[in-house]
Design a protein around this motif. Sequence first.
Motif, PDB file in Angstrom:
ATOM      1  N   THR A  62      -6.222  -1.612  -0.719  1.00  0.00           N
ATOM      2  CA  THR A  62      -6.982  -0.895  -0.323  1.00  0.00           C
ATOM      3  C   THR A  62      -6.410   0.987   0.252  1.00  0.00           C
ATOM      4  N   ARG A  63      -6.705   1.970  -0.664  1.00  0.00           N
ATOM      5  CA  ARG A  63      -5.700   2.976   0.287  1.00  0.00           C
ATOM      6  C   ARG A  63      -6.518   4.027  -0.248  1.00  0.00           C
ATOM      7  N   THR A  64      -6.422   5.365   0.522  1.00  0.00           N
ATOM      8  CA  THR A  64      -6.930   7.054  -0.042  1.00  0.00           C
ATOM      9  C   THR A  64      -5.822   7.749   0.441  1.00  0.00           C
ATOM     10  N   LEU A  65      -5.651   9.010  -0.548  1.00  0.00           N
ATOM     11  CA  LEU A  65      -4.173   9.511  -0.696  1.00  0.00           C
ATOM     12  C   LEU A  65      -5.233  11.056  -0.418  1.00  0.00           C
ATOM     13  N   ILE A  66      -4.421  11.290   0.409  1.00  0.00           N
ATOM     14  CA  ILE A  66      -5.393  13.439   0.916  1.00  0.00           C
ATOM     15  C   ILE A  66      -3.341  13.796   0.161  1.00  0.00           C
ATOM     16  N   PHE A  67      -4.162  14.834  -0.604  1.00  0.00           N
ATOM     17  CA  PHE A  67      -2.771  16.076  -0.577  1.00  0.00           C
ATOM     18  C   PHE A  67      -3.196  17.237  -0.449  1.00  0.00           C
ATOM     19  N   VAL A 105       3.757  20.062  -2.173  1.00  0.00           N
ATOM     20  CA  VAL A 105       2.528  19.580  -1.762  1.00  0.00           C
ATOM     21  C   VAL A 105       3.282  18.648  -0.913  1.00  0.00           C
ATOM     22  N   VAL A 106       2.134  17.820   0.154  1.00  0.00           N
ATOM     23  CA  VAL A 106       3.203  16.958   1.603  1.00  0.00           C
ATOM     24  C   VAL A 106       1.886  16.191   0.692  1.00  0.00           C
ATOM     25  N   GLY A 107       2.486  14.499   0.309  1.00  0.00           N
ATOM     26  CA  GLY A 107       0.685  13.928   0.237  1.00  0.00           C
ATOM     27  C   GLY A 107       0.878  12.815   1.149  1.00  0.00           C
ATOM     28  N   CYS A 108       0.204  12.327   1.407  1.00  0.00           N
ATOM     29  CA  CYS A 108      -0.710  11.045   2.880  1.00  0.00           C
ATOM     30  C   CYS A 108      -1.102  10.070   2.718  1.00  0.00           C
ATOM     31  N   LEU A 109      -0.776   9.048   2.587  1.00  0.00           N
ATOM     32  CA  LEU A 109      -1.207   7.826   1.600  1.00  0.00           C
ATOM     33  C   LEU A 109      -1.348   6.738   3.123  1.00  0.00           C
ATOM     34  N   PHE A 110      -3.059   6.421   3.166  1.00  0.00           N
ATOM     35  CA  PHE A 110      -3.625   5.503   3.810  1.00  0.00           C
ATOM     36  C   PHE A 110      -3.642   4.431   3.308  1.00  0.00           C
ATOM     37  N   ALA A 111      -3.268   2.894   3.809  1.00  0.00           N
ATOM     38  CA  ALA A 111      -3.538   2.323   3.519  1.00  0.00           C
ATOM     39  C   ALA A 111      -4.069   0.898   3.563  1.00  0.00           C
ATOM     40  N   GLY A 112      -5.651  -0.091   4.459  1.00  0.00           N
ATOM     41  CA  GLY A 112      -5.659  -0.830   4.884  1.00  0.00           C
ATOM     42  C   GLY A 112      -4.920  -2.105   4.090  1.00  0.00           C
ATOM     43  N   LEU A 113      -4.551  -2.886   6.017  1.00  0.00           N
ATOM     44  CA  LEU A 113      -3.401  -3.829   5.541  1.00  0.00           C
ATOM     45  C   LEU A 113      -4.689  -4.877   4.379  1.00  0.00           C
ATOM     46  N   PRO A 114      -3.350  -6.003   4.542  1.00  0.00           N
ATOM     47  CA  PRO A 114      -4.322  -7.967   3.674  1.00  0.00           C
ATOM     48  C   PRO A 114      -5.126  -7.776   4.735  1.00  0.00           C
ATOM     49  N   LYS A 115      -6.585  -7.638   4.224  1.00  0.00           N
ATOM     50  CA  LYS A 115      -8.325  -8.198   4.906  1.00  0.00           C
ATOM     51  C   LYS A 115      -8.670  -7.439   5.494  1.00  0.00           C
ATOM     52  N   ARG A 116      -7.805  -5.956   5.751  1.00  0.00           N
ATOM     53  CA  ARG A 116      -8.152  -5.261   7.123  1.00  0.00           C
ATOM     54  C   ARG A 116      -9.302  -4.424   6.513  1.00  0.00           C
ATOM     55  N   GLY A 117      -8.993  -3.284   7.256  1.00  0.00           N
ATOM     56  CA  GLY A 117      -9.624  -2.079   7.672  1.00  0.00           C
ATOM     57  C   GLY A 117     -10.261  -1.056   6.133  1.00  0.00           C
ATOM     58  N   SER A 118     -11.603  -0.739   6.106  1.00  0.00           N
ATOM     59  CA  SER A 118     -11.914   0.104   5.111  1.00  0.00           C
ATOM     60  C   SER A 118     -10.522   2.095   5.596  1.00  0.00           C
ATOM     61  N   CYS A 119     -11.316   2.869   4.800  1.00  0.00           N
ATOM     62  CA  CYS A 119     -10.448   3.838   4.670  1.00  0.00           C
ATOM     63  C   CYS A 119     -11.155   5.097   4.409  1.00  0.00           C
ATOM     64  N   GLN A 120     -11.399   6.081   5.283  1.00  0.00           N
ATOM     65  CA  GLN A 120     -12.353   7.151   5.271  1.00  0.00           C
ATOM     66  C   GLN A 120     -12.034   7.917   5.782  1.00  0.00           C
ATOM     67  N   ALA A 121     -12.213   9.198   4.239  1.00  0.00           N
ATOM     68  CA  ALA A 121     -11.136  10.567   4.619  1.00  0.00           C
ATOM     69  C   ALA A 121     -12.438  11.334   5.543  1.00  0.00           C
ATOM     70  N   ASN A 130      -2.825  -1.122  10.205  1.00  0.00           N
ATOM     71  CA  ASN A 130      -2.491  -0.652   9.056  1.00  0.00           C
ATOM     72  C   ASN A 130      -1.347  -0.295   8.795  1.00  0.00           C
ATOM     73  N   THR A 131      -1.630   0.438   7.522  1.00  0.00           N
ATOM     74  CA  THR A 131       0.016   1.118   7.521  1.00  0.00           C
ATOM     75  C   THR A 131      -0.049   2.418   6.227  1.00  0.00           C
ATOM     76  N   HIS A 132       0.674   3.051   6.656  1.00  0.00           N
ATOM     77  CA  HIS A 132       0.367   4.717   6.523  1.00  0.00           C
ATOM     78  C   HIS A 132       2.338   5.579   5.325  1.00  0.00           C
ATOM     79  N   CYS A 133       1.947   6.268   4.342  1.00  0.00           N
ATOM     80  CA  CYS A 133       3.101   6.848   4.293  1.00  0.00           C
ATOM     81  C   CYS A 133       2.911   8.240   4.572  1.00  0.00           C
ATOM     82  N   VAL A 134       3.972   8.982   3.972  1.00  0.00           N
ATOM     83  CA  VAL A 134       3.857  10.932   4.065  1.00  0.00           C
ATOM     84  C   VAL A 134       4.788  10.602   3.234  1.00  0.00           C
ATOM     85  N   ALA A 135       4.517  11.691   1.472  1.00  0.00           N
ATOM     86  CA  ALA A 135       5.595  11.852   0.864  1.00  0.00           C
ATOM     87  C   ALA A 135       6.479  12.743   0.892  1.00  0.00           C
TER      88      ALA A 135
END
Length: 380
Positions: free
Chosen positions: A298-303, A311-327, A349-354
């Motif tokens: 489960t993940r939410t991406l905000i650009f 453009v900078v991409g922000c990916l927020f991912a709820g790790l296995p079995k875990r949290g929901s993502c709320q923008a 959770n984990t997150h990426c910045v692209a």
Amino acid sequence: MDFATNIIRPLGATGLNPAIKDLRSLIEGDPELSKLSTEMFMQTRPGAHVISNNFVTFISALNNIIRSAPAFSPAAYKKSYAGCPFTDLLKPYMNTPAGYKLFLHPELNRVFAKLLREWTRFLSSSDSKNVLTNEPYGWFSTEALATMTNFEATYVCDKSLPQWGFTSWDDFFTRKVRDGVRPITEPDNPAIITAACDATTYRVAKDIKEEDTFWIEGRAYSLRDLMNGDPIASKFIGGTIYQGYLEPVHYHRWHAPVAGIIVKILDDPGNFCLVQSDSADSNEMLHSSQGYTAHVVTRTLIFIKNEKLGVVGCLFAGLPKRGSCQATVSVGQTVKKGEEIGMFHYGGNTHCVAFQPGLNIDCVISPRSLVGEPTFSLLC
């Protein structure tokens, strides 16, 4: 003793939560899923910390977890999966051959999502406050507070109130920081990009491919999979990705790494309970699967479009079995660097910045941070 102790209790005839009943009916009524669940218990590796070794006790344990808030566990914290009973229960099975196939099944994912919604409702209720105490295994115990440095001075709370003023487990988990606690390095300098999350650095990768075999050893990033096939992924081919992960004791709100305009938000429900299939069954399993899970859970991406950086991409991912993502922002909104843009709920959770190609990104650790907040220096 740890938070997993005594999570398996006898059930009466009507003791199952409806979501757990649906999960049991699905697995018992489908020959393929029933076979995989049986094999999953048989394939756990020697030395794995197994709470349940059969389907009946597994269902009982799940049923009790969704009616319980995570307690603090000193032993679990040292193993880097603090405070998540789902992790402790499911970890031995997730990367067994049968477990991997079972948790990838779309119908099981649908039912598991319903189960997790039941748990999140409980964690947002006042009934979940019972672990917010200074008793052993409480989140305000001496051992717990030692993992959350300067808690009272850092977070919005009131020690004189019951549960320090928090109304539920989720209210505690998504706690806000006090004004001035999270400084933004050179807020008007576009060459300094602040962290989207206060996290532990996992990797900085260069020359990212549009499509790659991210699931094999080496764990490359695949933009098409990270961004769920959206055409915006093409902007980042050849660029750089930073990834960092959060523990349950960390601060779980997201912040804009750059100033600019929100040009796109993507939500992907993803899959639950997935780890890299070739990962070892050890305490490092979830850590070694960080790159993989960012592509599939489960993940939410905000650009964010910045006039200097593109453009900078922000990916927020709820790790296995875990949290929901709320923008908490919307497309077209203008944000300042460091402004809050969303949050994680209910677990690590984990997150990426692209970053787009052509920017020479150097990740450095800021000395002014909550838990080692990284900033990014542009050396162009």
